[in-house]
Design a protein around this motif. Structure first.
Motif, short mmCIF file in Angstrom:
data_model
loop_
_atom_site.label_atom_id
_atom_site.label_comp_id
_atom_site.label_asym_id
_atom_site.label_seq_id
_atom_site.Cartn_x
_atom_site.Cartn_y
_atom_site.Cartn_z
N ILE A 230 1.19 -2.00 -0.08
CA ILE A 230 -0.21 0.19 -0.34
C ILE A 230 1.22 0.79 -0.19
CG2 ILE A 230 -1.73 -1.51 1.53
CD1 ILE A 230 -1.19 0.81 3.20
N VAL A 231 2.04 1.70 0.34
CA VAL A 231 2.61 2.07 0.50
C VAL A 231 3.16 3.12 -0.67
CG1 VAL A 231 4.80 1.36 -0.74
CG2 VAL A 231 4.63 3.27 1.10
N ASP A 232 2.53 2.88 -2.35
CA ASP A 232 2.04 3.44 -3.00
C ASP A 232 1.36 4.90 -3.14
OD1 ASP A 232 4.83 3.56 -4.47
OD2 ASP A 232 3.97 1.22 -5.77
N LEU A 233 -0.55 4.40 -2.45
CA LEU A 233 -1.37 4.27 -2.60
C LEU A 233 -1.55 5.45 -1.18
CD1 LEU A 233 -3.25 1.06 -3.95
CD2 LEU A 233 -2.93 3.58 -5.06
N SER A 234 -0.95 4.74 0.10
CA SER A 234 -0.75 5.27 1.23
C SER A 234 0.44 5.26 1.75
CB SER A 234 -2.26 4.48 1.67
OG SER A 234 -2.14 5.23 3.27
N PRO A 235 1.12 6.19 1.72
CA PRO A 235 2.67 6.43 2.84
C PRO A 235 2.09 6.70 4.38
CG PRO A 235 2.57 7.58 1.17
CD PRO A 235 0.97 7.11 0.57
N ARG A 236 1.05 7.11 4.35
CA ARG A 236 0.94 6.89 5.82
C ARG A 236 0.45 5.68 5.97
NH1 ARG A 236 -4.00 10.15 6.63
NH2 ARG A 236 -5.04 10.01 8.84
N GLY A 237 -0.49 5.08 5.78
CA GLY A 237 -0.98 3.55 5.95
C GLY A 237 0.78 2.59 6.60
N ALA A 238 0.98 2.96 5.26
CA ALA A 238 2.26 1.79 5.36
C ALA A 238 3.33 2.44 6.73
CB ALA A 238 3.27 2.14 3.68
N ALA A 239 3.26 3.58 6.83
CA ALA A 239 3.98 4.12 8.21
C ALA A 239 3.25 3.20 9.22
CB ALA A 239 4.22 5.34 7.85
N ALA A 240 1.91 3.73 9.29
CA ALA A 240 1.19 2.98 10.48
C ALA A 240 1.60 0.81 11.04
CB ALA A 240 0.04 3.31 10.86
N LEU A 241 1.74 0.56 9.43
CA LEU A 241 2.12 -0.74 10.05
C LEU A 241 3.23 -0.82 10.16
CD1 LEU A 241 -0.44 -1.85 6.52
CD2 LEU A 241 -0.39 -3.05 8.46
N LEU A 242 4.00 -0.31 10.11
CA LEU A 242 5.44 -0.14 10.20
C LEU A 242 5.99 -0.39 11.65
CD1 LEU A 242 7.51 0.69 6.94
CD2 LEU A 242 7.07 -1.43 7.55
N ARG A 243 4.98 0.62 11.80
CA ARG A 243 5.40 1.18 13.49
C ARG A 243 4.90 -0.34 14.05
NH1 ARG A 243 2.17 2.17 17.90
NH2 ARG A 243 3.12 3.73 19.85
N LEU A 244 3.82 -0.89 13.74
CA LEU A 244 3.24 -2.26 13.80
C LEU A 244 4.24 -3.38 13.95
CD1 LEU A 244 1.30 -4.64 15.33
CD2 LEU A 244 -0.22 -3.82 13.18
N CYS A 245 4.44 -3.47 12.39
CA CYS A 245 5.92 -3.90 12.65
C CYS A 245 7.21 -4.41 14.17
CB CYS A 245 6.84 -4.35 11.47
SG CYS A 245 5.77 -4.57 10.15
N LEU B 292 3.86 15.83 11.49
CA LEU B 292 4.03 15.58 10.38
C LEU B 292 2.63 15.20 9.38
CD1 LEU B 292 7.03 12.80 11.60
CD2 LEU B 292 7.69 14.75 10.41
N ASP B 293 3.32 14.67 8.61
CA ASP B 293 1.92 14.25 7.34
C ASP B 293 2.44 13.96 6.84
OD1 ASP B 293 -0.69 14.28 6.10
OD2 ASP B 293 -0.35 16.63 5.78
N LEU B 294 1.88 12.21 6.37
CA LEU B 294 2.81 11.70 5.11
C LEU B 294 1.54 11.65 4.40
CD1 LEU B 294 4.18 9.03 7.70
CD2 LEU B 294 6.00 10.39 6.04
N ARG B 295 0.50 12.59 4.17
CA ARG B 295 -0.21 11.84 3.04
C ARG B 295 0.40 11.40 1.92
NH1 ARG B 295 -4.85 12.99 5.80
NH2 ARG B 295 -4.42 14.72 7.57
N ASP B 296 1.54 12.73 1.26
CA ASP B 296 1.58 12.19 -0.04
C ASP B 296 3.34 12.76 0.32
OD1 ASP B 296 -0.66 13.52 -1.98
OD2 ASP B 296 0.01 15.22 -0.76
N ASP B 297 3.92 11.65 1.06
CA ASP B 297 5.39 11.85 1.47
C ASP B 297 5.84 10.24 1.31
OD1 ASP B 297 7.94 12.22 1.82
OD2 ASP B 297 7.53 12.97 4.33
N GLN B 298 5.42 9.41 0.53
CA GLN B 298 6.50 8.20 0.24
C GLN B 298 7.56 8.30 0.75
OE1 GLN B 298 6.07 6.59 -4.01
NE2 GLN B 298 5.96 4.84 -3.74
N GLU B 299 8.76 9.33 -0.19
CA GLU B 299 9.72 8.78 0.32
C GLU B 299 10.41 8.82 1.63
OE1 GLU B 299 13.64 7.49 -0.43
OE2 GLU B 299 12.22 8.28 -1.90
#
Length: 180
Positions: free
Chosen positions: A62-77, A128-135
């Motif tokens: 999902i990182v390409d569609l939702s960097p914010r969602g990916a970051a949340a999942l990585l925090r869970l990791c 921080l706002d990761l909505r458009d911050d894929q990098e």
């Protein structure tokens, strides 16, 4: 069979390209390739614990569609990784502090805190706002892999090499360490 041309309005904004190398077609929406689905995030480290793998892979998907969602999942990791590293996993900040008190190298501590803070901000937006911050999200994948390399893989390789020492030498080392 449906008449695709009757749905031409649904196809606006999409383009099709042909790769002369692999001889396959790709579908693009604007500047983003949507078919085939290309993963831009790093693959999981070879020594990634099974308990993290599903969440890491979902974050990759999902990182390409939702960097914010990916970051949340990585925090869970990261929270699950704390358990793998012998910590309770209830409060990541306290777990990191515990690891620091046990001699955690500064680079690993910083990597842990980066994933903790950015992942937390993705769930509870603040500065921080990761909505458009894929990098930034992509760098979190690298940090998770770095932490696994530093805290799991290196120890595993050293243990494997230590086990190859002659038994008498290992026993001598263990006896020395018991008296220290």
């Amino acid at each position: 069979m449906h008449n695709v041309l009757g749905h031409a309005d649904m196809l606006k904004g999409f383009n099709i390209s042909y790769c002369t190398h692999c001889r396959e077609y790709a579908i693009w929406q604007g500047h983003r390739m949507v078919v085939p689905d290309v993963q831009t995030a790093p693959t999981p480290h070879a020594d990634m614990p099974e308990t993290l793998l599903d969440d890491f892979q979902e974050a990759r998907s999902i990182v390409d569609l939702s960097p914010r969602g990916a970051a949340a999942l990585l925090r869970l990791c990261l929270q699950k990784l704390m358990v793998e590293l012998g910590e309770p996993g209830k409060d990541i900040n306290k777990d990191i502090g515990s690891l620091v008190s046990k001699g955690l190298p500064e680079a690993v501590q910083k990597a842990l805190d980066i994933v903790r803070v950015i992942g937390n901000e993705s769930v509870h937006p603040g500065e921080l706002d990761l909505r458009d911050d894929q990098e930034t999200a992509l760098q979190l994948f690298e940090l998770i892999n770095f932490i696994i390399e530093e805290r799991i893989s290196r120890n595993k390789r050293i243990s494997e090499l230590f086990a190859k020492l002659p038994e008498g030498k290992r026993q001598g080392i263990e006896a020395r360490d018991k008296t220290s």
